[in-house]
Each structure stands twice: as C-alpha cells, then as structure tokens.
Design a protein around this motif. Structure first.
Motif, mmCIF file in Angstrom:
data_model
loop_
_atom_site.group_PDB
_atom_site.id
_atom_site.type_symbol
_atom_site.label_atom_id
_atom_site.label_comp_id
_atom_site.label_asym_id
_atom_site.label_seq_id
_atom_site.Cartn_x
_atom_site.Cartn_y
_atom_site.Cartn_z
ATOM 1 N N PRO A 185 -4.800 -2.295 11.149
ATOM 2 C CA PRO A 185 -6.225 -2.632 11.191
ATOM 3 C C PRO A 185 -7.086 -1.742 10.307
ATOM 4 O O PRO A 185 -8.081 -2.199 9.745
ATOM 5 N N PHE A 186 -6.705 -0.477 10.166
ATOM 6 C CA PHE A 186 -7.511 0.414 9.330
ATOM 7 C C PHE A 186 -7.468 -0.010 7.862
ATOM 8 O O PHE A 186 -8.455 0.120 7.138
ATOM 9 N N ALA A 187 -6.328 -0.540 7.420
ATOM 10 C CA ALA A 187 -6.208 -0.996 6.031
ATOM 11 C C ALA A 187 -7.060 -2.239 5.783
ATOM 12 O O ALA A 187 -7.360 -2.563 4.627
ATOM 13 N N ALA A 188 -7.438 -2.928 6.870
ATOM 14 C CA ALA A 188 -8.246 -4.142 6.744
ATOM 15 C C ALA A 188 -9.743 -3.873 6.903
ATOM 16 O O ALA A 188 -10.549 -4.810 6.952
ATOM 17 N N TYR A 189 -10.117 -2.620 6.977
ATOM 18 C CA TYR A 189 -11.526 -2.288 7.199
ATOM 19 C C TYR A 189 -12.459 -2.831 6.101
ATOM 20 O O TYR A 189 -13.631 -3.091 6.353
ATOM 21 N N ASP A 190 -11.938 -2.951 4.901
ATOM 22 C CA ASP A 190 -12.793 -3.439 3.815
ATOM 23 C C ASP A 190 -12.655 -4.941 3.605
ATOM 24 O O ASP A 190 -13.124 -5.493 2.606
ATOM 25 N N ASP A 191 -12.010 -5.621 4.542
ATOM 26 C CA ASP A 191 -11.810 -7.072 4.453
ATOM 27 C C ASP A 191 -12.106 -7.673 5.831
ATOM 28 O O ASP A 191 -11.234 -7.772 6.683
ATOM 29 N N GLU A 192 -13.363 -8.068 6.035
ATOM 30 C CA GLU A 192 -13.794 -8.520 7.359
ATOM 31 C C GLU A 192 -13.008 -9.733 7.833
ATOM 32 O O GLU A 192 -12.680 -9.845 9.019
ATOM 33 N N ALA A 193 -12.681 -10.645 6.930
ATOM 34 C CA ALA A 193 -11.923 -11.838 7.312
ATOM 35 C C ALA A 193 -10.519 -11.456 7.792
ATOM 36 O O ALA A 193 -10.024 -11.991 8.793
ATOM 37 N N LYS A 194 -9.874 -10.521 7.078
ATOM 38 C CA LYS A 194 -8.551 -10.061 7.474
ATOM 39 C C LYS A 194 -8.609 -9.345 8.813
ATOM 40 O O LYS A 194 -7.735 -9.528 9.681
ATOM 41 N N TYR A 195 -9.646 -8.544 9.004
ATOM 42 C CA TYR A 195 -9.790 -7.815 10.258
ATOM 43 C C TYR A 195 -9.969 -8.790 11.422
ATOM 44 O O TYR A 195 -9.370 -8.610 12.488
ATOM 45 N N ALA A 196 -10.775 -9.814 11.211
ATOM 46 C CA ALA A 196 -10.983 -10.827 12.249
ATOM 47 C C ALA A 196 -9.675 -11.540 12.580
ATOM 48 O O ALA A 196 -9.399 -11.857 13.743
ATOM 49 N N GLU A 197 -8.843 -11.755 11.561
ATOM 50 C CA GLU A 197 -7.543 -12.398 11.772
ATOM 51 C C GLU A 197 -6.634 -11.517 12.634
ATOM 52 O O GLU A 197 -5.955 -12.007 13.546
#
Length: 353
Positions: A180-192
């Motif tokens: 999840p930390f790697a997805a911090y700059d990608d809101e769509a990925k984080y939501a997924e």
C-alpha cells in the motif's frame, strides 16, 4: 566615553550570543531526554540543555508560529516532516556528515532519511521507534497465527481482535501480498488495494470477538483468555508478558508496522553544532538504553538492546531478530485523499453483516 560604552555593549552582545549558542533548546516527547541523560551530557560537554516536552501537533504549531524559531532541535514523527517542510519551511537540512552513522541501525537510518528527503536534502534521522504487529497467546495461537490475515483462520475463530483503524487496513494489505505504501502516489491503485482488504475484513468478521478501542480493553481481553490473538503494539505485548509468559508481541511475517520519532533541525535554530553533539551522544548504546528505560520504547541505536534491563532485552530480542527489524514497514507521510478512502472502507466493514 561613548566609544567605550559601544565597545562594551558589542562585547556583551557577543558573549550573550556565545552563551545562547552553547545552550540546546530541545523540543521533544516525555521520556526522550530523561534527567540523568541530560545531566551526563551537560557534565561531559559543558553545554546546557533546556527541555520542552510536547507532541506532534504542538511541535508543528510552535515551529509554524515562529517560522522555525525558538528551538535548536525537535523530535516530530517522520510523517510530520515532509509535508510541513514543503508547506511552511520550518526545518533546515541535516548535514549527515556531522553524525556518527555507525551508531544507527542501518535499515532505520536509511528508511527515515528516505522518508524525510525534500528536494534532495535530508531533514530527519531516526531516534525512538515502535511498532504494531501481533500480540498473542503463543501457546494457543502461535502455530496458527504468523501474519495479520491468519487472524481469519478457523482455528482461532471467535478469539481474535483488532481495531477498525488504519493500521489494520495497512497490515492486512501487506499480508495479502500488496504494497500500500508504494501506491501512495496512485489513488486509483490504492483504492483497488483497499477494496481487496475490505472484502477480506468482511469475510473475517465472524472470527472477531470484538473490535478493541483502547489498550486497557485489549489487555483485559488477552489476560482473561477471551482473545488469543490480536493486532497491537509491541510495548503492550511485552507488558502482558510480565504476567503471563505465553502472552507476547510477535512481528508478523509480512512485517511489523513501524513509527519513528526523529531528530530535526528547526529552520532558525542557533545551536546546530550542539544539536549534532546531542544526537551523537544519545545514540551511543549505553545512553540509548537509559532513554529506553525512561520512555519504554527502543531507539535506533545499534546494539542498545544489549544494555537494556535483562527482562526487556529478552523480550525485544525474541520479538525482533535482525530479519524482523529489517522487514519493518515504516509509515511514510499520508497523501491527501487517502484517509477518505480508508474511512469509507472502515465504515463499510463496520456496517457489514
């Protein structure tokens, strides 16, 4: 006569400046600068330390109000550095060459420097740290619960607990093979990622005895045997271990979730050299162990656990072999928007049947 008065005034001002620079104005947490450590530093260096106890919110507020003035060294958590620096410019870069880097646990130093770098400059280095992970009755759940998602195992049904809070979402995500930390700059990925975690937590609801809200509540649940495995903090697990050798903290296979309180230099600090002396002084293993005794948490000082009180040292070393330390997932700053996603997920989990 006038010239003599002016000269005397200039000399006095210079002396006052030297005296002021010889005093370290430290903005820190309770227990991080205990009286015995301050006294030892003052005796060995001749400097004076003025300690102001605070917390994250107050530290940022004080430094914002003065534009980074009033203090020479402060200790906010690492996730309170990048954002405030980019928005308010309240810190100054750290000259890492003035630190004895050999005193630090390498993985913690590297992680903190990375999470506090702004425009190529490092603004924070680690001091006191702690984690959340698994606190359990190892005699009853130790063979089953190795990671966060094992709290959903049939063998511990009805005897697990965790909070419906952000750390649970993050821990489950890592245990499910996500980052999840790697997805911090990608809101769509984080939501997924959060959508997957939501489904797992809803599936896991039948296993949950209760969602704990406070530390005392959880401690009582574990002591009574109503709960045999839970997400919780390391210090809580070690405290339980004092009364029951089967209860303790275990670092999850996917990594404990770690927080670090740092050292930062306020933008208008006037005693940088003394600040560097203090950092190098308190990171010595023997001194760091004195801080652990006062604060209850360990520091990023390499080898300091060897000087801790025997009982606490044994608990720490059992919970954190070197590979577990190197596997800690350190909380980075939270970008805007992600807390809204998390809040909605937690609400749906709470409401699910």
């Amino acid at each position: 006569m006038t010239r003599t008065i002016l000269l005397a005034g200039t000399m006095l001002a210079g002396l006052a400046s030297v005296a002021q620079a010889d005093t370290l104005r430290l903005l820190t947490w309770g227990g991080y600068a205990p009286e015995d450590v301050v006294a030892k530093f003052e005796e060995e260096t001749g400097h004076t330390v003025e300690v102001t106890k605070s917390n994250n919110e107050e530290m940022i507020a004080k430094l914002r109000a003065t534009g980074g003035g009033g203090f020479d060294l402060a200790q906010p958590s690492q996730d309170r550095i990048m954002g405030p620096q980019m928005e308010f410019g309240i810190y100054k870069p750290i000259d890492v060459s003035k630190l004895n880097k050999d005193l630090f646990i390498p993985s913690m130093l590297e992680a903190t420097m990375g999470n506090t770098t702004v425009n190529g400059d490092v603004y924070g280095v680690p001091h006191v740290w702690g984690t959340s992970g698994l606190v359990m009755n190892t005699a009853e759940a130790g063979d089953v619960v190795k990671d966060y998602t094992d709290l959903c195992a049939e063998e511990v049904a009805g005897k697990v607990s965790y909070r419906l809070k952000r750390p649970t979402l993050i821990g489950f995500a890592f245990a499910m093979g996500e980052d999840p930390f790697a997805a911090y700059d990608d809101e769509a990925k984080y939501a997924e990622i959060m959508e997957k975690v939501e489904a797992k937590l809803i599936e896991c609801k039948a296993n949950v005895k209760t969602y704990w809200g406070g530390g005392d509540e959880l401690m009582n649940l574990l002591r009574s045997g109503e709960v045999t495995a839970s997400m919780a903090w390391d210090t809580g697990g070690w405290k339980l271990n004092d009364d029951n050798a089967d209860l303790t903290f275990v670092a999850p296979a996917s990594g404990a979730l770690g927080w670090i309180d740092t050292f930062v230099l306020p933008a208008k600090g006037q005693a940088d050299d003394v600040a560097y002396e203090w950092i190098n002084f308190v990171m010595q293993p023997e001194i760091a162990a004195m801080i652990t005794a006062a604060a209850g948490n360990f520091t990023a000082s390499a080898g300091a656990d060897e000087f801790a009180e025997d009982s606490l040292k044994a608990k720490y070393q059992a919970s954190f072999p070197q590979e577990a330390i190197d596997n800690i997932k350190w909380y980075p700053p939270v970008p805007a928007g992600l807390e809204t996603i998390e809040g909605e997920v937690l609400d749906r989990v709470q409401a699910a049947n």
